[in-house]
Design an enzyme around this catalytic site. Structure first.
Site, PDB file in Angstrom:
ATOM      1  N   CYS A   1       0.794  -1.232   0.000  1.00 32.17           N
ATOM      2  CA  CYS A   1       0.000   0.000   0.000  1.00 32.17           C
ATOM      3  C   CYS A   1       0.828   1.284   0.000  1.00 32.17           C
ATOM      4  O   CYS A   1       0.793   2.047  -0.956  1.00 32.17           O
ATOM      5  CB  CYS A   1      -0.919   0.010   1.221  1.00 32.17           C
ATOM      6  SG  CYS A   1      -2.091  -1.346   1.190  1.00 32.17           S
TER       7      CYS A   1
HETATM    8  N1  LIG Z   1      -3.021  -5.850   2.060  1.00 35.83           N
HETATM    9  C1  LIG Z   1      -3.464  -4.818   2.696  1.00 35.83           C
HETATM   10  O1  LIG Z   1      -3.134  -4.623   3.855  1.00 35.83           O
HETATM   11  C2  LIG Z   1      -4.422  -3.811   2.070  1.00 35.83           C
HETATM   12  C3  LIG Z   1      -4.967  -2.818   2.892  1.00 35.83           C
HETATM   13  C4  LIG Z   1      -5.870  -1.906   2.335  1.00 35.83           C
HETATM   14  C5  LIG Z   1      -6.148  -1.972   0.973  1.00 35.83           C
HETATM   15  N2  LIG Z   1      -5.579  -2.927   0.196  1.00 35.83           N
HETATM   16  C6  LIG Z   1      -5.957  -2.967  -1.219  1.00 35.83           C
HETATM   17  O2  LIG Z   1      -6.797  -4.075  -1.435  1.00 35.83           O
HETATM   18  C7  LIG Z   1      -6.582  -4.627  -2.721  1.00 35.83           C
HETATM   19  C8  LIG Z   1      -6.257  -6.111  -2.601  1.00 35.83           C
HETATM   20  O3  LIG Z   1      -5.030  -6.260  -1.908  1.00 35.83           O
HETATM   21  P1  LIG Z   1      -4.615  -7.597  -1.183  1.00 35.83           P
HETATM   22  O4  LIG Z   1      -3.459  -7.250  -0.317  1.00 35.83           O
HETATM   23  O5  LIG Z   1      -5.789  -8.266  -0.574  1.00 35.83           O
HETATM   24  O6  LIG Z   1      -4.112  -8.454  -2.435  1.00 35.83           O
HETATM   25  P2  LIG Z   1      -3.757 -10.022  -2.467  1.00 35.83           P
HETATM   26  O7  LIG Z   1      -2.719 -10.183  -3.515  1.00 35.83           O
HETATM   27  O8  LIG Z   1      -3.517 -10.530  -1.091  1.00 35.83           O
HETATM   28  O9  LIG Z   1      -5.108 -10.697  -2.937  1.00 35.83           O
HETATM   29  C9  LIG Z   1      -5.658 -10.512  -4.166  1.00 35.83           C
HETATM   30  C10 LIG Z   1      -6.348 -11.795  -4.573  1.00 35.83           C
HETATM   31  O10 LIG Z   1      -7.034 -11.510  -5.778  1.00 35.83           O
HETATM   32  C11 LIG Z   1      -6.902 -12.607  -6.636  1.00 35.83           C
HETATM   33  N3  LIG Z   1      -7.179 -12.142  -7.982  1.00 35.83           N
HETATM   34  C12 LIG Z   1      -6.362 -11.486  -8.833  1.00 35.83           C
HETATM   35  N4  LIG Z   1      -7.008 -11.212  -9.972  1.00 35.83           N
HETATM   36  C13 LIG Z   1      -8.260 -11.707  -9.848  1.00 35.83           C
HETATM   37  C14 LIG Z   1      -9.407 -11.725 -10.688  1.00 35.83           C
HETATM   38  N5  LIG Z   1      -9.389 -11.192 -11.910  1.00 35.83           N
HETATM   39  N6  LIG Z   1     -10.514 -12.320 -10.215  1.00 35.83           N
HETATM   40  C15 LIG Z   1     -10.539 -12.867  -8.992  1.00 35.83           C
HETATM   41  N7  LIG Z   1      -9.491 -12.889  -8.148  1.00 35.83           N
HETATM   42  C16 LIG Z   1      -8.364 -12.302  -8.584  1.00 35.83           C
HETATM   43  C17 LIG Z   1      -5.500 -13.129  -6.394  1.00 35.83           C
HETATM   44  O11 LIG Z   1      -5.357 -14.471  -6.807  1.00 35.83           O
HETATM   45  C18 LIG Z   1      -5.405 -12.960  -4.863  1.00 35.83           C
HETATM   46  O12 LIG Z   1      -5.846 -14.114  -4.182  1.00 35.83           O
HETATM   47  C19 LIG Z   1      -5.472  -3.781  -3.346  1.00 35.83           C
HETATM   48  O13 LIG Z   1      -6.061  -2.763  -4.110  1.00 35.83           O
HETATM   49  C20 LIG Z   1      -4.793  -3.168  -2.159  1.00 35.83           C
HETATM   50  O14 LIG Z   1      -4.174  -1.945  -2.475  1.00 35.83           O
HETATM   51  C21 LIG Z   1      -4.719  -3.862   0.729  1.00 35.83           C
END
Ligand SMILES: NC(=O)c1ccc[n+]([C@@H]2O[C@H](COP(=O)([O-])OP(=O)(O)OC[C@H]3O[C@@H](n4cnc5c(N)ncnc54)[C@H](O)[C@@H]3O)[C@@H](O)[C@H]2O)c1
Length: 432
Positions: free
Chosen positions: A269
């Site tokens: 992030c």
């Molecule tokens: N990790 C954090 O702490 C956090 C905090 C706030 C916001 N975010 C935001 O949340 C969003 C997700 O982040 P995350 O850390 O959970 O990512 P992540 O990589 O942990 O998880 C994403 C998941 O989405 C899946 N994926 C990818 N493309 C896909 C598709 N087309 N259809 C279905 N599934 C799909 C992946 O296989 C994975 O399991 C990002 O925009 C991030 O900036 C993350």
């Protein structure tokens, strides 16, 4: 409205797209309060694991996932099942491209796959962090192409995720949820969805306001970390301990929020999200000075740390070349196993480029994972007295609570500390 009624009575089925760091905790919470959940993911291994009641993420217990499966949760790669769900919550990655520009390909791919299965009376909520305008400019056209009328028979909101992996003080329930809808009816549907699962929903006037809220939160952190890192370098030259200063300043009962220096920014992030705004601001002919400047300082941190290691070795009559150096902690922050954008990896790479023999120890990362741009064929070293004594220098990069700091202090010949863990003056500790 039928959808509101189904959300209020918790008979609605909720689809979560992207079962990662964000999607899994959300699914757990919605399931806990009684909704049936379908988790969509393109990663077949992850789908299999979740259905077997196993957590793919270290800090999320498998027992919680197993309990959710007991309550009827299913993970699937079959997006045709999106027509079964009343609400679709999208939590897919939003990284930066090679040229540090927003990469919305995951969101676009998600919408392309979902489009044929969207139907009336569904709520779609985007949670992925992104620039203001994404919900309206990128998501809305897919829904309208299906012939659905947003605000009338289909609802679209943006609600940023505020998950802080590893933080035990706040839970998905207790972190307030900001929601902005394309129309007032959309916002009401969003409020009904999140109001069923979290203690406080904060409605805002538009998806754009909600999108920028998330960016402001993360930009504030990035800029303040940049500031404190600059203060650290100044304090270091002046022979002042920056941690002592931050601690003392924190006693001011108003108007001061402590931020701590470190070896650079990490995670999915803080190093990335600010540049989503930089990119969008260009469309308006605007520059984001604070973002650029703090980005520069934070990106320079690994190099500064390596300079400190080189100087410390030099003082012992050694060079970086051929020195054996142990990196302590390669996850991007304390007590997580997440390596994304970890500054430790950059430090390791810079050390290797200069001829040092680098190894690492991290209780949360037993084997150095496959990364897109970084390759180390290494396993985590066990921290025994003999192992510690065998290195020329040990550099503390991520201060996991699992490390035995007394043992490290006793047996490592030279410690470069980037986390302010060793505050007492000690001949073998160099602060960086
Ligand atoms: N990790 C954090 O702490 C956090 C905090 C706030 C916001 N975010 C935001 O949340 C969003 C997700 O982040 P995350 O850390 O959970 O990512 P992540 O990589 O942990 O998880 C994403 C998941 O989405 C899946 N994926 C990818 N493309 C896909 C598709 N087309 N259809 C279905 N599934 C799909 C992946 O296989 C994975 O399991 C990002 O925009 C991030 O900036 C993350």
């Amino acid at each position: 409205m039928q959808l509101l009624e189904r959300l209020r009575s918790r008979t609605a089925v909720i689809g979560i797209v992207g079962m990662g760091y964000v999607g899994i905790p959300l699914a757990l919470r919605f399931s806990e309060v009684g909704f049936r959940i379908v988790g969509f993911d393109i990663d077949a291994d992850r789908v299999g694991m979740l259905n077997a009641g196993k957590s793919p993420i270290r800090h999320i217990p498998s027992a919680d996932v197993a309990a959710m499966v007991e309550r009827g949760f299913e993970a699937t790669g079959d997006f045709g099942r999106a027509s079964e769900v009343d609400a679709i919550v999208i939590c897919v990655p939003t990284p930066l491209s090679k040229h540090r520009e927003p990469d919305l390909s995951f969101i676009v791919r998600t919408m392309e796959t979902l489009e044929p299965h969207l139907r009336e009376n569904q709520l779609i909520s985007l949670e992925s962090t992104t620039y203001p305008g994404t919900t309206r400019e990128v998501l809305k056209p897919y829904i309208e192409r299906r012939g659905l009328r947003i605000g009338e028979n289909c609802f679209l909101v943006y609600s940023p995720e505020r998950e802080d992996p590893g933080n035990t003080e706040f839970t998905t329930r207790t972190i307030p949820k900001v929601v902005g809808g394309i129309t007032a009816a959309c916002r009401a549907a969003g409020e009904a969805l999140y109001g069923a699962a979290v203690d406080r929903v904060v409605p805002v006037s538009s998806p754009e306001a909600a999108e920028l809220t998330k960016l402001l939160e993360n930009i504030q952190r990035a800029v303040n970390i940049g500031l404190v890192n600059e203060m650290k370098m100044i304090a270091d030259k002046m022979g002042i301990d920056i941690y002592e200063v931050v601690e003392a300043a924190s006693t001011k009962p108003f108007g001061f929020t402590p931020y701590y220096p470190g070896p650079g920014l990490g995670g999915h992030c803080i190093p990335i999200d600010p540049f989503y705004l930089t990119w969008k601001a260009r469309e308006y002919g605007l520059s984001t000075h604070f973002i650029e400047l703090s980005g520069e300082i934070n990106r320079d941190m690994p190099g500064w740390v390596v300079g400190k290691i080189a100087a410390a070795l030099n003082d012992c009559g050694k060079s970086l070349r051929n020195s054996r150096i142990l990196a302590l902690g390669i996850a991007y922050k304390r007590d997580v196993d997440d390596m994304r954008e970890s500054p430790s990896v950059i430090v390791m790479e810079l050390l290797r480029e200069r001829g040092a023999l680098v190894e690492y120890s991290d209780p949360n990362v037993p084997v150095f994972p496959k990364m897109r741009e970084h390759h180390f064929d290494l396993k985590s070293v066990d921290l025994t007295p003999e192992a510690l004594a065998s290195y020329d220098c040990v550099v503390l990069l991520t201060d996991h609570s699992g490390f035995d700091y007394d043992l490290i202090l006793k047996h490592a010949p030279l410690i470069v500390d980037t986390r302010g863990k060793y505050r007492q003056a000690n001949g073998k500790v160099v602060k960086a």
